[in-house]
Design a protein around this motif. Structure first.
Motif: not given
Length: 304
Positions: A2, A6-7, A12, A15, A105, A110-111, A226, A283
């Motif tokens: 998270h 995660a980022r 970006g 996830g 982002a 991320a989610e 992505q 990102m």
């Protein structure tokens, strides 16, 4: 994974954790139940722009006067909440990405970034496809907002995703980076272009590198992808091997390109003083593509 962790590890809009619940989209009874669920939430958007509060996207309960036909069901989150976005009939003429939509982002987990990307692409598609491409008749959302049906000829239309290859050419321990005319001074990135009808990913990589830089590549390998919701692309990151380093730049496509060694790429990634270029933002999948290449050719010094 998270938040910041995660980022840092993923581009970006990657996830997503929603269950996209296709079985609900195609069942009117189940869709009505999801819309009436007290746990259901609306992802608040300002047109196509995200709305953030206290490090998260803003969600609200569905209002008492809301109609399911005016919304798209994005999915069901891990807490069991159906998540909807409101469709907008007219977004105006200016639909280009903004600093606000890109900056999300770095602001939310991320989610949630991935959820916003899905919502943005779908809301944009609906606003731009209100009429049938077969007969010109008006179309209406169906299947919980995941398609549109023409009211005149009944043709069904689905949201599109445009595949884009983004690639590094490698030659004797160096990679090719280039810049577009409109980019900030000093910024370079991987070259990119749309996959054309009838092409494989590998063929598109080879064609784009030849068209933009005049080089031939072989042994193209896939690295990662992505979603890019501006408006709805899938960036497919690859690396190909070049047999020759002579460049012939198409000045209408890119302003400049050059071969950079691992030390130069590392300096750019670390934003070191005197780096030969400014790296793409973290990102972007291009940053991660450069990072993956760097880890493969010069793993002794961590790049992230």
């Amino acid at each position: 994974m998270h938040g910041t962790e995660a980022r840092g590890r993923m581009p970006g809009f990657v996830g997503g954790t929603l269950d996209r619940v296709d079985h609900i989209r195609t069942n009117a009874v189940l869709l009505a139940d999801a819309f009436a669920d007290p746990k259901a939430r609306l992802l608040v958007m300002d047109g196509l722009e995200p709305v953030e509060a206290d490090g998260h996207l803003l969600f609200e309960p569905l209002g008492p006067g809301a109609w399911v036909e005016d919304h798209v069901l994005l999915g069901v989150d891990p807490l069991g909440r159906p998540i909807f976005a409101r469709l907008v009939a007219d977004l105006g003429a200016n639909l280009v990405p903004t600093s606000r939509s890109r900056a999300i982002a770095e602001l939310v987990p991320a989610e949630e970034v991935a959820l916003y990307g899905t919502a943005r692409s779908l809301v944009h598609w609906h606003a731009r496809h209100r009429f049938c491409s077969v007969c010109g008749g008006a179309s209406v959302p169906v299947k919980a907002g995941w398609s549109r049906r023409c009211t005149a000829c009944a043709a069904e239309h689905f949201p599109r995703t445009d595949p884009v290859v983004i690639m590094l050419a490698e030659h004797r321990g160096r990679v090719l980076v280039g810049r577009q005319h409109s980019w900030p001074e000093g910024r370079y990135s991987a070259l990119a272009g749309f996959v054309e009808p009838g092409e494989t990913i590998e063929e598109a990589v080879a064609r784009e590198l030849y068209e933009e830089a005049g080089i031939r590549v072989r042994d193209v390998r896939y690295v990662m992808s992505q979603p890019w919701p501006f408006p709805s692309s899938l960036m497919i990151a690859c690396i190909g091997q070049a047999d020759d380093d002579a460049l012939t730049i198409d000045a209408t496509e890119i302003e400049h390109a050059f071969w950079c060694d691992a030390a130069g790429v590392r300096a750019a990634m670390e934003e070191a003083e005197g780096a030969p270029f400014i790296a793409p933002p973290r990102m972007a999948v291009a940053w991660h593509l450069l990072d993956r290449w760097l880890a493969g050719v010069a793993p002794s010094g961590p790049s992230a």
